[in-house]
Write a protein that holds these residues in place. Structure first.
Motif, PDB file in Angstrom:
ATOM      1  N   TYR A 150      55.209  -1.066  65.006  1.00  0.00           N
ATOM      2  CA  TYR A 150      54.636   0.172  65.093  1.00  0.00           C
ATOM      3  C   TYR A 150      52.903   0.365  64.879  1.00  0.00           C
ATOM      4  N   MET A 165      63.961   5.618  62.438  1.00  0.00           N
ATOM      5  CA  MET A 165      65.274   6.026  63.308  1.00  0.00           C
ATOM      6  C   MET A 165      65.035   5.366  64.424  1.00  0.00           C
ATOM      7  N   SER A 166      63.726   4.968  64.851  1.00  0.00           N
ATOM      8  CA  SER A 166      63.844   4.204  66.095  1.00  0.00           C
ATOM      9  C   SER A 166      64.112   2.823  66.017  1.00  0.00           C
ATOM     10  N   GLU A 167      63.888   2.154  64.730  1.00  0.00           N
ATOM     11  CA  GLU A 167      64.352   0.743  64.469  1.00  0.00           C
ATOM     12  C   GLU A 167      66.035   0.917  64.471  1.00  0.00           C
ATOM     13  N   CYS A 188      59.013  -0.682  56.026  1.00  0.00           N
ATOM     14  CA  CYS A 188      58.226   0.496  56.611  1.00  0.00           C
ATOM     15  C   CYS A 188      57.806   0.330  57.912  1.00  0.00           C
ATOM     16  N   PRO A 189      58.804   0.469  58.847  1.00  0.00           N
ATOM     17  CA  PRO A 189      60.027   0.400  58.649  1.00  0.00           C
ATOM     18  C   PRO A 189      60.790  -0.899  58.655  1.00  0.00           C
ATOM     19  N   VAL A 214      54.893  -0.874  51.949  1.00  0.00           N
ATOM     20  CA  VAL A 214      54.783  -0.276  52.969  1.00  0.00           C
ATOM     21  C   VAL A 214      54.275  -0.841  54.237  1.00  0.00           C
ATOM     22  N   HIS A 215      54.265  -2.165  53.962  1.00  0.00           N
ATOM     23  CA  HIS A 215      53.496  -3.252  54.955  1.00  0.00           C
ATOM     24  C   HIS A 215      52.115  -2.716  55.374  1.00  0.00           C
ATOM     25  N   GLY A 261      55.592   8.030  62.809  1.00  0.00           N
ATOM     26  CA  GLY A 261      55.676   6.665  62.879  1.00  0.00           C
ATOM     27  C   GLY A 261      55.544   6.313  64.182  1.00  0.00           C
ATOM     28  N   THR A 262      56.162   7.005  65.201  1.00  0.00           N
ATOM     29  CA  THR A 262      56.051   6.720  66.588  1.00  0.00           C
ATOM     30  C   THR A 262      54.834   6.776  67.200  1.00  0.00           C
ATOM     31  N   ALA A 270      59.916   5.975  62.646  1.00  0.00           N
ATOM     32  CA  ALA A 270      59.975   4.714  63.031  1.00  0.00           C
ATOM     33  C   ALA A 270      61.263   4.048  62.486  1.00  0.00           C
ATOM     34  N   ARG A 307      51.923   7.332  58.651  1.00  0.00           N
ATOM     35  CA  ARG A 307      53.084   7.113  58.614  1.00  0.00           C
ATOM     36  C   ARG A 307      54.009   8.853  58.836  1.00  0.00           C
ATOM     37  N   PRO A 315      65.121  -3.967  62.921  1.00  0.00           N
ATOM     38  CA  PRO A 315      66.314  -3.902  63.245  1.00  0.00           C
ATOM     39  C   PRO A 315      67.316  -4.971  62.767  1.00  0.00           C
TER      40      PRO A 315
END
Lengths: 540, 258
Positions: free
Chosen positions: A327, B129-131, B222-223, B71-72, A246-247, B127, A243, B226
């Motif tokens: 992810y 931010m990506s979502e 987490c995350p 956090v999954h 995350g990407t 992550a 984490r 969308p």
């Protein structure tokens, strides 16, 4: 060292390396190979450190991987400079002998290939308070100016849980600038951006339209991951490994797990190795699709951005269908995977990846004939081969500048030795060559996924629970953005004593300023996007 | 360049039916554990043990979930052979923060139907931010609902904040919030911004974004996918009700329904 003749490649195999070393250094440096012949430790005196590192990097073309600093219980230091070359040469760990009262070591940043160690030494000085003699720019780096002098959070006596007392930032503080010219001014960008962007600060020194020089400032997102990992158990540190960036969660989780497995001598089942390869490539595919989306977006090519974004979202959904998380969080565990993938899902995965890569290929074809798009990328943000070598750049950025270095090929892990794939290389080093690399690597990733799924072995997807052993090891993985090195020291009770992450974004952000010199103002977002780097990954 | 026009048209409409209808396309959400009724205290104890972030709590003969901490990691679902938490495939996760529940009534009066959004990355892993960035892609296209990002906090109605608020981001985050005109709302995205996640509280990160600025709406995950972030934006303009289950109490009728 001038009298040395060039060394033949075959002299650098594991078997010969120690002998070569003893021959060259006449016993002044002790070389010892580990049992499996994969690691050669060079013990040298403090005063020989610079010479030995120079010999490795300049004469033998070894690349600098990382610097591991550990504080010993008796106030002493253990330093490990790790170099690699591969595929036949061993990892080389240079270990200078230091006195218990050492407070400074010679800097290796001034060497021919030295700049690659520059940030490592600045980080160690900032976080440990260890000085590097001869380094030109020590001081405020990871900890910004409102941390009091002499605060060294990585020292054992610093409490990771204690809230930190700030000192007031100096209101008169101004950033240092370099350019002196009529009308010159410095344009600050960040750390908060419009739209969705990670926190970083760039000071663009400009005389109007043209930017002469860029001064980046990072580590706004420093979360002290390496510090808070100390004393935690492996399962909990795995959460951090996944984490902190995350990407590229799977790649970093994998590097951590590989380090743990190396320490504990865990044998990972063949099926787990194969599935790890599949998921790592799925992550690379998605990461590169996101970078391509970013590059299209930076040039304001709306339809191409949408097409690339559709591909990215389809890959996120695919990841979620295959591994239950968009992810890939939670998919790994030491010894294998935390889940198995059913045959039916595998065949769906293979088909869907094939369809998506077809769309990516079409997008690439259309972009290649969009001259207004290419004009924005060609000859923009160039990094020469010499610069890339000198800064030790990694991953797609290095491969766009003619360096064909890829850990999947140099030190095959997971199931990479079972598949044939090409490592694309371009020579120009500009924005367009980086874009081409991202496209080609994404296509290779899809090819690897489909190939591995065809030869997927049966059996368990995870080894039996790992018995913790005390020890230390390096996990090295080619993350989507390049080489990632995770050094883990494990205590016998299964808690992590030292965790050092060297992510590719740390290495490549260091060289970013090379590409951000003498360019037109409006090209800045494009140069930024074409590097495809993450600040979370760099800052840790 | 006409190629691009035709390519765009050929692609057709990809946009989700949400919020008019629920979107159950596979892969839009990782789902999350659900409060689970268990037979024995030992089983509950086992789940509590499996959770590395203390998101599972004992309650009335079952395991309740604190979504601000989850956090999954899937460990409560996968790791034990004998017991596992229930898993739900949902995404409407946004809720008023505890501090803001009383103020929820006037949230609807504050804004019209359109919102201008400012995003601050306060140390997020990328992550979240990506979502959030996916909201601009054709599948989610938040623009159709009147949501757009703005290049300056002076025009912003909503501050989206992700990450555990690292030390160096506290000041920029507070400055951004102060630069926004009133009325304004803050949406904290992801476990880090709600509870510090796996990072905070520590010497370098906060225990939540609410330590630095007032938070009105939280989106666990987490995350959070969308659609969960979209749900939060719709919640701010009162076009969707909040999730009633931020910390889910045991509801025996849930199990009876299935």
């Amino acid at each position: 060292m001038e009298m040395l003749k060039p060394v033949a490649e075959d002299a650098l195999t594991s078997a010969n390396f120690a002998a070569l070393c003893n021959n060259v250094w006449q016993g002044r440096v002790a070389a010892a190979l580990d049992q499996r012949g994969r690691i050669c430790r060079l013990n040298c005196w403090r005063d020989q450190l610079v010479e030995v590192c120079q010999w490795l990097s300049r004469d033998l073309d070894f690349a600098f991987a990382t610097l591991i600093v550990e504080e010993l219980p008796d106030n002493g230091w253990s330093l490990l400079y790790i170099f690699y070359k591969g595929p036949n040469s061993p990892w080389v760990y240079v270990e200078p002998k230091l006195d218990a009262l050492t407070t400074a070591v010679p800097s290796i940043s001034g060497l021919v290939h030295g700049p690659s160690a520059d940030w490592h030494e600045r980080e160690a000085e900032d976080l440990f308070g260890l000085k590097f003699e001869g380094h030109p720019r020590l001081g405020e780096f990871i900890l910004h100016e409102d941390w009091p002098e002499g605060t060294n959070p990585m020292r054992h006596d610093f409490d990771a849980h204690e809230r930190f007392e700030h000192r007031e930032a100096d209101p008169k503080w101004e950033p240092p600038t370099i350019v002196v010219a009529p009308g010159a001014f410095a344009m600050p960008v960040g750390p908060v951006f419009s739209d969705f962007a990670e926190s970083a600060h760039f000071l663009l020194e400009t005389v109007g339209e043209d930017v002469i020089h860029t001064i980046p400032r990072f580590f706004y997102k420093y979360r002290g991951v390496e510090k808070i990992a100390e004393g935690q158990n492996v399962g909990r540190v795995l959460l951090l490994a996944e984490r902190f960036s995350g990407t590229a969660a799977f790649a970093h989780g994998l590097a951590f797990c590989q380090a743990i497995e190396a320490i504990c001598g865990t044998k990972v089942p063949a099926r787990a190795q194969a599935l790890r390869t599949v998921l790592a490539e799925l992550e690379r595919f998605r990461h590169h699709a996101a970078v391509i989306t970013g590059i299209c977006n930076s040039t304001a090519l709306a339809v191409a951005t949408s097409q690339a974004a559709l591909i990215e979202e389809d890959l996120l959904r695919l990841s979620c269908k295959v591994a239950e998380h968009r992810y890939l969080f939670g998919a790994l565990k030491p010894g294998g995977l935390a889940l198995d993938i059913q045959d039916e899902t595998c065949s769906d995965l293979s088909v869907t990846v094939g369809a998506i890569v077809g769309r990516l290929h079409e997008l690439h074809g259309m972009l290649r004939y969009s001259s207004s798009f290419l004009d924005r990328l060609e000859e923009v943000g160039g990094v020469s081969n010499e610069q890339a070598l000198s800064y030790g750049l990694v991953g797609p950025v290095a491969r766009a500048s003619g360096i064909a270095r890829d850990l999947r090929r140099l030190f095959p892990y997971a199931a990479y030795d079972a598949v044939g794939f090409t490592v694309p290389v371009e020579q120009e080093g500009d924005g367009y060559s980086r874009l081409r690399i991202f496209f080609q690597e994404a296509e290779q990733a899809a090819m690897i996924i489909r190939h591995v799924l065809q030869i997927l072995p049966d059996g368990p997807a995870c080894a039996d629970p790992v018995d913790w052993c005390a020890g230390a090891a390096l996990g090295a993985v080619e993350a989507p953005a390049g080489a990632a090195f995770h050094w883990v020291r494990l205590s016998g009770d299964g808690t992590v004593a030292r965790y050092r992450i060297t992510p590719p974004s740390f290495t490549n952000w260091h060289g970013f300023h090379l590409a951000a010199e003498n360019f037109a103002f409006q090209d800045f977002p494009i140069i930024l996007a074409s590097f495809g780097l993450s600040n979370a990954e760099c800052d840790r | 360049m006409t190629n691009w026009v035709f390519k765009g048209l050929r692609t057709g409409i990809k946009t989700t039916a949400y919020p008019v209808r629920q979107d159950d396309t596979p892969g839009v959400s990782p789902g999350r554990p659900r409060a689970t009724l268990l037979d024995s205290a030992a089983e509950v104890e086992r789940l509590v043990e499996l959770c590395p972030t203390q998101a599972i709590e004992r309650q009335d003969g079952g395991a309740a979930i604190d979504y601000g901490r989850c956090v999954h990691c899937f460990r409560c679902w996968r790791d034990a052979d004998d017991v596992s938490a229930d898993w739900e495939r949902s995404y409407e996760w946004a809720a008023y923060s505890a501090d803001s529940a009383a103020a929820a009534q006037d949230l609807e009066k504050a804004f019209g139907r359109s919102l201008h959004i400012r995003f601050v990355d306060a140390g997020a892993c990328g992550a979240c931010m990506s979502e959030a960035r996916q909201l601009n892609n054709p599948y989610y296209n938040m623009h159709r609902l009147g949501f757009c990002t703005t290049p300056t906090p002076r025009n912003a109605d909503i501050l989206l904040v992700a990450g555990p608020v690292s030390d160096a981001m506290r000041f920029p985050l507070r400055k951004t919030y102060e630069a926004m005109p009133k009325p304004k709302r803050v949406v904290a995205i992801g476990a880090c911004a709600i509870s510090g996640g796996v990072f905070g509280p520590s010497f370098a990160a906060s225990a939540s974004a609410a330590e630095t600025i007032p938070v009105d709406v939280i989106v666990p995950g987490c995350p959070p996918p969308p659609l969960a972030i979209l749900h939060a934006l719709l919640l701010v303009v009162k076009r969707k009700p909040p999730s009633d289950r931020i910390s889910l109490p045991i509801d025996p009728t849930e199990d009876a329904k299935e």
